[in-house]
Design a protein around this motif. Structure first.
Motif, PDB file in Angstrom:
ATOM      1  N   ARG A   1     -31.847  45.387   3.577  1.00  0.00           N
ATOM      2  CA  ARG A   1     -32.946  45.726   2.658  1.00  0.00           C
ATOM      3  C   ARG A   1     -32.634  45.378   1.203  1.00  0.00           C
ATOM      4  O   ARG A   1     -33.415  45.696   0.309  1.00  0.00           O
ATOM      5  CB  ARG A   1     -33.277  47.222   2.801  1.00  0.00           C
ATOM      6  N   ALA A   2     -31.530  44.731   0.976  1.00  0.00           N
ATOM      7  CA  ALA A   2     -31.143  44.358  -0.385  1.00  0.00           C
ATOM      8  C   ALA A   2     -32.211  43.484  -1.029  1.00  0.00           C
ATOM      9  O   ALA A   2     -32.749  42.563  -0.407  1.00  0.00           O
ATOM     10  CB  ALA A   2     -29.811  43.613  -0.369  1.00  0.00           C
ATOM     11  N   GLY A   3     -32.530  43.803  -2.277  1.00  0.00           N
ATOM     12  CA  GLY A   3     -33.499  43.022  -3.028  1.00  0.00           C
ATOM     13  C   GLY A   3     -34.926  43.480  -2.874  1.00  0.00           C
ATOM     14  O   GLY A   3     -35.812  43.026  -3.612  1.00  0.00           O
ATOM     15  N   ARG A   4     -35.175  44.395  -1.943  1.00  0.00           N
ATOM     16  CA  ARG A   4     -36.542  44.881  -1.737  1.00  0.00           C
ATOM     17  C   ARG A   4     -36.604  46.386  -1.500  1.00  0.00           C
ATOM     18  O   ARG A   4     -37.623  46.903  -1.067  1.00  0.00           O
ATOM     19  CB  ARG A   4     -37.217  44.135  -0.581  1.00  0.00           C
ATOM     20  N   ASP A   5     -35.493  47.046  -1.790  1.00  0.00           N
ATOM     21  CA  ASP A   5     -35.423  48.492  -1.601  1.00  0.00           C
ATOM     22  C   ASP A   5     -34.532  49.058  -2.700  1.00  0.00           C
ATOM     23  O   ASP A   5     -33.336  48.752  -2.763  1.00  0.00           O
ATOM     24  CB  ASP A   5     -34.841  48.813  -0.214  1.00  0.00           C
ATOM     25  N   GLY A   6     -35.111  49.895  -3.558  1.00  0.00           N
ATOM     26  CA  GLY A   6     -34.366  50.398  -4.697  1.00  0.00           C
ATOM     27  C   GLY A   6     -33.146  51.210  -4.330  1.00  0.00           C
ATOM     28  O   GLY A   6     -32.103  51.120  -4.984  1.00  0.00           O
ATOM     29  N   VAL A   7     -33.257  52.020  -3.281  1.00  0.00           N
ATOM     30  CA  VAL A   7     -32.120  52.835  -2.861  1.00  0.00           C
ATOM     31  C   VAL A   7     -30.998  51.953  -2.334  1.00  0.00           C
ATOM     32  O   VAL A   7     -29.825  52.132  -2.680  1.00  0.00           O
ATOM     33  CB  VAL A   7     -32.541  53.869  -1.802  1.00  0.00           C
ATOM     34  N   ALA A   8     -31.358  50.982  -1.499  1.00  0.00           N
ATOM     35  CA  ALA A   8     -30.350  50.058  -0.971  1.00  0.00           C
ATOM     36  C   ALA A   8     -29.658  49.305  -2.100  1.00  0.00           C
ATOM     37  O   ALA A   8     -28.429  49.154  -2.106  1.00  0.00           O
ATOM     38  CB  ALA A   8     -30.994  49.081   0.003  1.00  0.00           C
ATOM     39  N   ASP A   9     -30.441  48.844  -3.071  1.00  0.00           N
ATOM     40  CA  ASP A   9     -29.858  48.096  -4.187  1.00  0.00           C
ATOM     41  C   ASP A   9     -28.884  48.956  -4.986  1.00  0.00           C
ATOM     42  O   ASP A   9     -27.824  48.490  -5.413  1.00  0.00           O
ATOM     43  CB  ASP A   9     -30.957  47.573  -5.110  1.00  0.00           C
ATOM     44  N   ALA A  10     -29.235  50.229  -5.192  1.00  0.00           N
ATOM     45  CA  ALA A  10     -28.357  51.121  -5.942  1.00  0.00           C
ATOM     46  C   ALA A  10     -27.056  51.387  -5.177  1.00  0.00           C
ATOM     47  O   ALA A  10     -25.972  51.419  -5.772  1.00  0.00           O
ATOM     48  CB  ALA A  10     -29.071  52.438  -6.238  1.00  0.00           C
ATOM     49  N   LEU A  11     -27.153  51.558  -3.865  1.00  0.00           N
ATOM     50  CA  LEU A  11     -25.964  51.790  -3.049  1.00  0.00           C
ATOM     51  C   LEU A  11     -25.039  50.576  -3.069  1.00  0.00           C
ATOM     52  O   LEU A  11     -23.811  50.709  -3.187  1.00  0.00           O
ATOM     53  CB  LEU A  11     -26.369  52.114  -1.609  1.00  0.00           C
ATOM     54  N   ILE A  12     -25.624  49.393  -2.956  1.00  0.00           N
ATOM     55  CA  ILE A  12     -24.811  48.175  -2.963  1.00  0.00           C
ATOM     56  C   ILE A  12     -24.171  47.964  -4.325  1.00  0.00           C
ATOM     57  O   ILE A  12     -22.998  47.572  -4.429  1.00  0.00           O
ATOM     58  CB  ILE A  12     -25.660  46.954  -2.560  1.00  0.00           C
ATOM     59  N   ALA A  13     -24.924  48.229  -5.382  1.00  0.00           N
ATOM     60  CA  ALA A  13     -24.374  48.053  -6.728  1.00  0.00           C
ATOM     61  C   ALA A  13     -23.161  48.947  -6.945  1.00  0.00           C
ATOM     62  O   ALA A  13     -22.144  48.519  -7.513  1.00  0.00           O
ATOM     63  CB  ALA A  13     -25.451  48.341  -7.775  1.00  0.00           C
ATOM     64  N   GLU A  14     -23.255  50.195  -6.507  1.00  0.00           N
ATOM     65  CA  GLU A  14     -22.136  51.123  -6.650  1.00  0.00           C
ATOM     66  C   GLU A  14     -20.939  50.660  -5.827  1.00  0.00           C
ATOM     67  O   GLU A  14     -19.786  50.680  -6.295  1.00  0.00           O
ATOM     68  CB  GLU A  14     -22.563  52.519  -6.206  1.00  0.00           C
ATOM     69  N   ALA A  15     -21.189  50.233  -4.597  1.00  0.00           N
ATOM     70  CA  ALA A  15     -20.103  49.761  -3.738  1.00  0.00           C
ATOM     71  C   ALA A  15     -19.474  48.494  -4.302  1.00  0.00           C
ATOM     72  O   ALA A  15     -18.250  48.312  -4.253  1.00  0.00           O
ATOM     73  CB  ALA A  15     -20.620  49.513  -2.325  1.00  0.00           C
ATOM     74  N   ALA A  16     -20.304  47.596  -4.846  1.00  0.00           N
ATOM     75  CA  ALA A  16     -19.790  46.348  -5.419  1.00  0.00           C
ATOM     76  C   ALA A  16     -18.886  46.628  -6.611  1.00  0.00           C
ATOM     77  O   ALA A  16     -17.915  45.895  -6.853  1.00  0.00           O
ATOM     78  CB  ALA A  16     -20.940  45.441  -5.826  1.00  0.00           C
ATOM     79  N   ARG A  17     -19.173  47.697  -7.350  1.00  0.00           N
ATOM     80  CA  ARG A  17     -18.282  48.075  -8.453  1.00  0.00           C
ATOM     81  C   ARG A  17     -16.909  48.490  -7.915  1.00  0.00           C
ATOM     82  O   ARG A  17     -15.870  48.215  -8.537  1.00  0.00           O
ATOM     83  CB  ARG A  17     -18.907  49.200  -9.278  1.00  0.00           C
ATOM     84  N   SER A  18     -16.902  49.139  -6.771  1.00  0.00           N
ATOM     85  CA  SER A  18     -15.623  49.507  -6.155  1.00  0.00           C
ATOM     86  C   SER A  18     -14.866  48.267  -5.694  1.00  0.00           C
ATOM     87  O   SER A  18     -13.635  48.186  -5.842  1.00  0.00           O
ATOM     88  CB  SER A  18     -15.856  50.441  -4.959  1.00  0.00           C
TER      89      SER A  18
END
Length: 294
Positions: free
Chosen positions: A213-230
């Motif tokens: 759902r990346a790119g079309r779901d705000g919650v998914a995008d926020a979760l991925i962004a946080e994980a990508a920072r890790s």
């Protein structure tokens, strides 16, 4: 002197793979057996390693007595614990020489052809390892309860938490949160019962939903962004340790790659080989050790 053989062993929690090559580097036999994770104990790991090696000998048409011609390299889960590694060295395989290292060290050796470098494994769990100047240093990998940032298990658990928060109107809802809740009959109580026995792999099963759902779901995008920072934090640490190149490995390596900053483009590389290639290098090192009288 009888021509030597080289045995590469990659042992983990699921199975143990063995590959036998001759002095010219040709693969002459392969074997497979059960788990040889050293945390299970030498009484379990030792016979599994021996069985895989014997199967490789048999596949090569060689008698078991040919074990005395073998230089073996063992890349084993749990070998990062010195006591476990020492115990398996004393098992009595009957090989001419033996070198033991963790499965992560073997993977790093294989990934970079024996040169200095690092790996970052992103799967159900996560762990980084830098191998520089012959010394290895791990980053993370302390397990689901305390560590494993950006792993499938941690990302999946974060997605489930986001779904429950949305149910309580404490955070936004989205297609992702609704899909996850629907899997529990829209009843958080069912999720609580499920969580009582859920394993890291069970939580990890939610991770693909997040990336889908990346790119079309705000919650998914926020979760991925946080994980990508890790992920970025672990990469920074590996670079600080002196790794000139880093290979991403594991089932989530490719999904995470588009979400990492461009500044890592110069250090991230494709793995040249795998843990079996690294274990073969360990076998060659074992031969050198034997030749030097170590």
């Amino acid at each position: 002197m009888t021509s030597p053989y080289y045995l590469a062993v990659d042992g983990g929690g699921t199975n143990t793979r063995a590959r036998l090559t001759d002095a010219a580097g040709r693969v002459v036999g392969e074997g497979l057996s059960g788990s040889s994770n050293l945390t299970l104990g030498v009484e379990t790991a030792g016979p599994a390693i021996a069985a895989a090696g014997t199967a490789a000998l048999e596949a090569a048409g060689l008698p078991r007595s040919a074990a005395v011609q073998i230089h073996a390299g063992l890349g084993l889960a749990g070998a990062n614990v010195p006591a476990f590694a020492e115990a398996i060295r004393g098992f009595g395989f009957g090989y001419r020489s033996l070198r033991v290292a963790s499965d992560a060290v073997a993977a790093c050796l294989g990934a970079h052809g024996g040169r200095d470098g690092a790996i970052l494994i992103l799967g159900t769990g996560s762990q980084g390892l830098a191998l520089v100047g012959g010394s290895s240093t791990t980053v993370g990998g302390w397990g689901f309860a305390l560590s494993d940032d950006a792993s499938g298990a941690i990302l999946g658990r974060a997605a489930l938490r986001a779904a429950l928060l949305s149910f309580d109107a404490l955070a936004p809802s989205s297609d992702l949160t609704r899909t996850i809740l629907a899997g529990f009959g829209d009843d958080p109580a069912q999720a609580v019962l499920w969580a009582r026995t859920a394993t890291p792999r069970d939580y990890g099963n939610f991770a693909p939903l997040v990336f889908e759902r990346a790119g079309r779901d705000g919650v998914a995008d926020a979760l991925i962004a946080e994980a990508a920072r890790s992920v970025a934090a672990m990469l920074d640490r590996l670079v600080f340790l002196g790794a000139p190149r880093i290979a991403l490995m594991g089932g989530l390596a490719a999904p995470y790659r588009p979400f990492l900053p461009a500044l890592y483009d110069d250090v991230l590389v494709e793995a040249e080989g795998d843990a079996m290639d690294g274990a073969l290098m360990l076998a060659r090192m074992a031969e050198a050790d034997a030749g030097a009288g170590r």
